[in-house]
Design a protein around this motif. Sequence first.
Motif, PDB file in Angstrom:
ATOM      1  N   ALA A 278       2.539   0.720   9.933  1.00 15.08           N
ATOM      2  CA  ALA A 278       3.852   1.350   9.773  1.00 15.08           C
ATOM      3  C   ALA A 278       4.537   0.921   8.485  1.00 15.08           C
ATOM      4  N   ARG A 279       4.187  -0.274   7.966  1.00 14.24           N
ATOM      5  CA  ARG A 279       4.873  -0.757   6.757  1.00 14.24           C
ATOM      6  C   ARG A 279       4.364  -0.076   5.486  1.00 14.24           C
ATOM      7  N   TRP A 280       3.243   0.650   5.554  1.00 10.81           N
ATOM      8  CA  TRP A 280       2.770   1.361   4.374  1.00 10.81           C
ATOM      9  C   TRP A 280       3.765   2.453   3.991  1.00 10.81           C
ATOM     10  N   ARG A 281       3.973   2.610   2.691  1.00 13.09           N
ATOM     11  CA  ARG A 281       4.772   3.731   2.204  1.00 13.09           C
ATOM     12  C   ARG A 281       3.911   4.995   2.192  1.00 13.09           C
ATOM     13  N   THR A 282       4.515   6.120   2.505  1.00 14.33           N
ATOM     14  CA  THR A 282       3.795   7.392   2.505  1.00 14.33           C
ATOM     15  C   THR A 282       4.410   8.325   1.472  1.00 14.33           C
ATOM     16  N   ALA A 283       3.556   8.900   0.641  1.00 14.56           N
ATOM     17  CA  ALA A 283       3.994   9.907  -0.328  1.00 14.56           C
ATOM     18  C   ALA A 283       3.222  11.185  -0.036  1.00 14.56           C
ATOM     19  N   GLU A 284       3.916  12.203   0.441  1.00 14.17           N
ATOM     20  CA  GLU A 284       3.284  13.505   0.672  1.00 14.17           C
ATOM     21  C   GLU A 284       3.450  14.320  -0.596  1.00 14.17           C
TER      22      GLU A 284
ATOM     23  N   ALA B 282      -0.639  13.464  12.705  1.00 13.67           N
ATOM     24  CA  ALA B 282      -0.045  12.469  13.600  1.00 13.67           C
ATOM     25  C   ALA B 282      -1.036  11.363  13.927  1.00 13.67           C
ATOM     26  N   ALA B 283      -2.301  11.724  14.120  1.00 14.83           N
ATOM     27  CA  ALA B 283      -3.316  10.712  14.414  1.00 14.83           C
ATOM     28  C   ALA B 283      -3.492   9.751  13.246  1.00 14.83           C
ATOM     29  N   HIS B 284      -3.469  10.273  12.033  1.00 17.23           N
ATOM     30  CA  HIS B 284      -3.568   9.417  10.845  1.00 17.23           C
ATOM     31  C   HIS B 284      -2.373   8.475  10.753  1.00 17.23           C
ATOM     32  N   ARG B 285      -1.180   8.990  11.040  1.00 16.83           N
ATOM     33  CA  ARG B 285       0.023   8.153  10.959  1.00 16.83           C
ATOM     34  C   ARG B 285      -0.025   7.019  11.970  1.00 16.83           C
ATOM     35  N   ARG B 286      -0.491   7.310  13.175  1.00 18.80           N
ATOM     36  CA  ARG B 286      -0.573   6.264  14.200  1.00 18.80           C
ATOM     37  C   ARG B 286      -1.571   5.186  13.815  1.00 18.80           C
TER      38      ARG B 286
ATOM     39  N   VAL C 100      -3.240   1.872  -3.616  1.00 20.01           N
ATOM     40  CA  VAL C 100      -2.988   3.287  -3.337  1.00 20.01           C
ATOM     41  C   VAL C 100      -4.177   3.834  -2.558  1.00 20.01           C
ATOM     42  N   LEU C 101      -3.892   4.529  -1.463  1.00 16.39           N
ATOM     43  CA  LEU C 101      -4.931   5.225  -0.709  1.00 16.39           C
ATOM     44  C   LEU C 101      -4.653   6.716  -0.837  1.00 16.39           C
ATOM     45  N   VAL C 102      -5.598   7.448  -1.383  1.00 18.57           N
ATOM     46  CA  VAL C 102      -5.455   8.895  -1.578  1.00 18.57           C
ATOM     47  C   VAL C 102      -6.312   9.613  -0.542  1.00 18.57           C
ATOM     48  N   ASP C 103      -5.669  10.405   0.302  1.00 15.17           N
ATOM     49  CA  ASP C 103      -6.408  11.141   1.336  1.00 15.17           C
ATOM     50  C   ASP C 103      -5.854  12.568   1.388  1.00 15.17           C
ATOM     51  N   GLY C 104      -6.580  13.509   0.747  1.00 13.67           N
ATOM     52  CA  GLY C 104      -7.788  13.269   0.057  1.00 13.67           C
ATOM     53  C   GLY C 104      -7.888  14.173  -1.161  1.00 13.67           C
ATOM     54  N   ILE C 105      -8.994  14.015  -1.861  1.00 11.70           N
ATOM     55  CA  ILE C 105      -9.237  14.752  -3.092  1.00 11.70           C
ATOM     56  C   ILE C 105      -9.501  16.232  -2.813  1.00 11.70           C
ATOM     57  N   GLY C 106     -10.147  16.539  -1.703  1.00  9.33           N
ATOM     58  CA  GLY C 106     -10.434  17.937  -1.384  1.00  9.33           C
ATOM     59  C   GLY C 106      -9.174  18.759  -1.175  1.00  9.33           C
TER      60      GLY C 106
ATOM     61  N   VAL D  18       0.835  -1.203   0.000  1.00  4.95           N
ATOM     62  CA  VAL D  18       0.000   0.000   0.000  1.00  4.95           C
ATOM     63  C   VAL D  18       0.869   1.253   0.000  1.00  4.95           C
ATOM     64  N   THR D  19       0.532   2.180  -0.874  1.00  2.00           N
ATOM     65  CA  THR D  19       1.117   3.517  -0.859  1.00  2.00           C
ATOM     66  C   THR D  19       0.051   4.496  -0.397  1.00  2.00           C
ATOM     67  N   TYR D  20       0.345   5.221   0.672  1.00  2.00           N
ATOM     68  CA  TYR D  20      -0.579   6.206   1.230  1.00  2.00           C
ATOM     69  C   TYR D  20      -0.182   7.578   0.696  1.00  2.00           C
ATOM     70  N   VAL D  21      -1.088   8.188  -0.048  1.00  2.00           N
ATOM     71  CA  VAL D  21      -0.817   9.496  -0.641  1.00  2.00           C
ATOM     72  C   VAL D  21      -1.491  10.568   0.208  1.00  2.00           C
ATOM     73  N   ALA D  22      -0.680  11.352   0.902  1.00  2.00           N
ATOM     74  CA  ALA D  22      -1.183  12.441   1.738  1.00  2.00           C
ATOM     75  C   ALA D  22      -1.080  13.734   0.937  1.00  2.00           C
ATOM     76  N   THR D  23      -2.214  14.260   0.534  1.00  2.00           N
ATOM     77  CA  THR D  23      -2.207  15.440  -0.326  1.00  2.00           C
ATOM     78  C   THR D  23      -2.195  16.742   0.450  1.00  2.00           C
ATOM     79  N   GLY D  24      -2.390  16.670   1.785  1.00  2.00           N
ATOM     80  CA  GLY D  24      -2.458  17.896   2.574  1.00  2.00           C
ATOM     81  C   GLY D  24      -1.108  18.484   2.891  1.00  2.00           C
ATOM     82  N   GLY D  25      -0.083  17.614   3.016  1.00  2.00           N
ATOM     83  CA  GLY D  25       1.259  18.103   3.326  1.00  2.00           C
ATOM     84  C   GLY D  25       1.345  18.694   4.724  1.00  2.00           C
ATOM     85  N   ALA D  26       2.476  19.303   5.010  1.00  2.51           N
ATOM     86  CA  ALA D  26       2.699  19.938   6.313  1.00  2.51           C
ATOM     87  C   ALA D  26       2.250  21.394   6.277  1.00  2.51           C
ATOM     88  N   ARG D  27       1.814  21.883   7.422  1.00  2.00           N
ATOM     89  CA  ARG D  27       1.416  23.286   7.542  1.00  2.00           C
ATOM     90  C   ARG D  27       2.153  23.862   8.730  1.00  2.00           C
ATOM     91  N   ASP D  28       3.236  24.557   8.459  1.00  2.21           N
ATOM     92  CA  ASP D  28       4.058  25.115   9.535  1.00  2.21           C
ATOM     93  C   ASP D  28       3.243  26.076  10.389  1.00  2.21           C
TER      94      ASP D  28
END
Length: 330
Positions: free
Chosen positions: A211-217, A203-207, A232-238, A183-193
């Motif tokens: 842990a073995r899923w790959r993450t692509a921000e 952090a809640a989503h990551r927990r 592939v899990l895309v979170d999210g389209i919005g 599984v590749t987890y696609v996080a479209t929100g990215g970081a917000r400093d």
Amino acid sequence: MNSEVNAPAPSPSGVRILGTAAAGGWPADGCRCASCTRLRAAGIRHAPFDALVGGTPWAECDRTDVPGGHDVRGPSGERVLVAAGPGSRPEPAEGVRYAAALLDLAGAPDHLGRLRAGRAVTAETHVAAVHVDHRVPSPAELERRLGFWLRPHAGPWRTLLLGGSRSGKSAEAEMRLAAHPDVTYVATGGARDGDPEWAARVAAHRRRRPARWRTAETTDVAGVLAAADGAVLVDGIGTWLAAAMDETGAWEDPATAVTRVLPRLDALVAAWRGTAAHVVAVTDEVGLSLVPTTPAGRAFRDALGLLNQRLAAESEDAALVVAGRVRDLA
């Protein structure tokens, strides 16, 4: 009260399951939770876990204790991996391909994904859920989840999950792919400093996810879909659309916003249609909320509604999640 007296016939692995529930049975005596109450009202009781391996009670077979369970050898040499109890994640013996795996799927479906990734469980392995209890709302809900875990779709297969804020749509998406080996987890929100509340959500989503899923921000969802051949899990389209509107300057001119962002929508839909992967994407259902008070907000709603319709039209599955409950959309 009905029990599991009509247990299924032995599987090709030689395993016959006589009971599937945790030690106290399901419903549990004296428990007033909704899960146990539903079963009690229906006159249903699931007996505690027990099984025969090659006609012999599993506990009487030759076995080796492993972390989290038992490596059982049946009378004909069949190897069966058995979870010790609720919450257990039995470790496979090195190099063994199991004829059957009796696992706590109600509590740890991601463990099945890890066993598949390590080839201890293959397409020929008989997999069954045992130690089942009120961690699952109902037998019907367990069967629904097992449909995703025991018979995962090979790609291409596309699922669009719609819902409002805090509807449970992300948890539903993660559940559907929990037992997939790749599984590749696609996080479209990215970081917000400088946004601690957003950081806490991330952090809640990551927990919650394995842990073995790959993450692509990344916002290059089309590129991920073109290259992927697993899940592939895309979170999210919005949040992807919000970034696309940033990149095209659509927020600054709401009157032309949809026109500006339309090529990005076209590219995403084309990648969605052409992917070889098993994809589950989360998106916001904005049409049920109040009409946005700003032109930019209305432009975003219109663009996301259009994109949701187009992705749903190219999907094998679509569902609406409300208060954690799921309704399939024909």
